[in-house]
Enzyme design. Structure first.
Site, PDB file in Angstrom:
ATOM      1  N   LYS A 223       4.869  -2.654  -5.495  1.00  0.00           N
ATOM      2  CA  LYS A 223       4.984  -1.829  -4.296  1.00  0.00           C
ATOM      3  C   LYS A 223       5.966  -2.393  -3.278  1.00  0.00           C
ATOM      4  CE  LYS A 223       0.774   0.857  -4.673  1.00  0.00           C
ATOM      5  NZ  LYS A 223      -0.525   1.238  -4.094  1.00  0.00           N
ATOM      6  N   ARG A 257      -5.005  -2.591 -10.788  1.00  0.00           N
ATOM      7  CA  ARG A 257      -4.185  -1.511 -11.344  1.00  0.00           C
ATOM      8  C   ARG A 257      -2.727  -1.955 -11.344  1.00  0.00           C
ATOM      9  NH1 ARG A 257      -1.273   2.921  -9.524  1.00  0.00           N
ATOM     10  NH2 ARG A 257      -1.435   4.811 -10.810  1.00  0.00           N
TER      11      ARG A 257
END
Length: 283
Positions: A223, A257
């Site tokens: 991210k 995840r």
């Protein structure tokens, strides 16, 4: 810290969450995801990648047919189903026995995909965009992952306090729909309506969310919080992701995840062995 243990029942078994971290492999079947958009939009490529994720040690596969990157456009229900369902069929033909979650906030998509064999509903809007998705989960007896995403949050107030307030609403929606309490998992939503500084504050204070009484999923993979810090493009953020997974585990996280299963799995196993001691057999 000592991990809080949970047993999340689902069709065909349960998720044992506690000291042993579980790795959720990301399978995006989209043309526009921020990191791997278009890489696995073809069915054969998606199924082959699923095989790779499982070979690297994924405990869960998370399939998504709509990108939630900043600026992405909403995908119609039928288009999302057209992306996801052939991949589910391909995985079923493979006889894959690991649980599959569907990354969607749409009740109609969740209903069809659960009927096709998925076990878990992973909703980035925390059941608050399409409340009927909670009814779908209750009807099928599926666990739900409710993520925090609150663009209207008052940023003058404490981040964690506001997250708890918002997530409590998701919990109430789930319980009112008839979802069993033990089938609720929370995701703090790293990167979703949070600033660069807030993402790192959240990671540092992740353990404060345990007071809500539910297992936690950590989703930091590749991210912007990592890319902006290290000045790296998405596919070169593996080491940064591994660091956030380890820190999230040390703060009591249960499910991780990730796009890159093996390095995260290895680092988490070392972290677990450090906290609790290695397995008696050494592996």
């Amino acid at each position: 810290m000592t991990h809080i243990c949970y047993d999340v029942p689902m069709d065909g078994g349960s998720l044992k969450l506690g000291r042993d971290p579980l790795v959720m492999g990301i399978l995006n079947v989209t043309p526009d995801s921020f990191s791997d958009g278009g890489d696995f939009s073809a069915v054969d490529a998606a199924v082959a990648h699923a095989d790779e994720l499982l070979a690297e040690g994924a405990d869960i596969l998370d399939i998504g047919g709509e990108s939630t990157r900043p600026g992405s456009e909403e995908v119609p229900v039928q288009e999302e189903l057209d992306r996801v369902m052939p991949v589910l069929d391909g995985l079923a033909q493979r006889g894959i026995d690991k649980p599959i979650s569907i990354d969607t906030y749409k009740a109609l998509v969740a209903d069809q995909v659960i009927q096709a064999g998925a076990k878990i509903i992973n909703d980035v809007w925390g059941l608050q965009r399409d409340p009927e998705i909670a009814d779908v989960a209750a009807h099928h007896g599926a666990p739900v992952i409710a993520m925090h995403w609150d663009p209207e949050r008052d940023r003058s107030l404490d981040l964690i306090d506001e997250m708890k307030r918002w997530l409590q609403r998701s919990i109430e929606i789930a319980l009112k729909a008839g979802i069993a309490r033990e089938k609720i998992i929370l995701d703090p939503g790293f990167g979703f309506a949070k600033s660069f500084e807030e993402n790192y504050s959240l990671l540092n204070r992740l353990d404060e969310l345990h007071s809500l009484g539910f297992p936690l999923l950590v989703g930091t993979s590749r991210k912007r919080m990592i890319g902006n810090l290290l000045d790296l493009p998405p596919k070169e953020r593996v080491a940064g992701t591994v660091a956030t997974s380890v820190l999230g585990y040390l703060k009591g996280g249960h499910i991780f995840r990730v796009h890159d299963v093996r390095p995260n799995r290895d680092a988490l196993r070392v972290s677990s062995a450090t906290l609790y001691g290695p397995p008696a057999t050494g592996g």
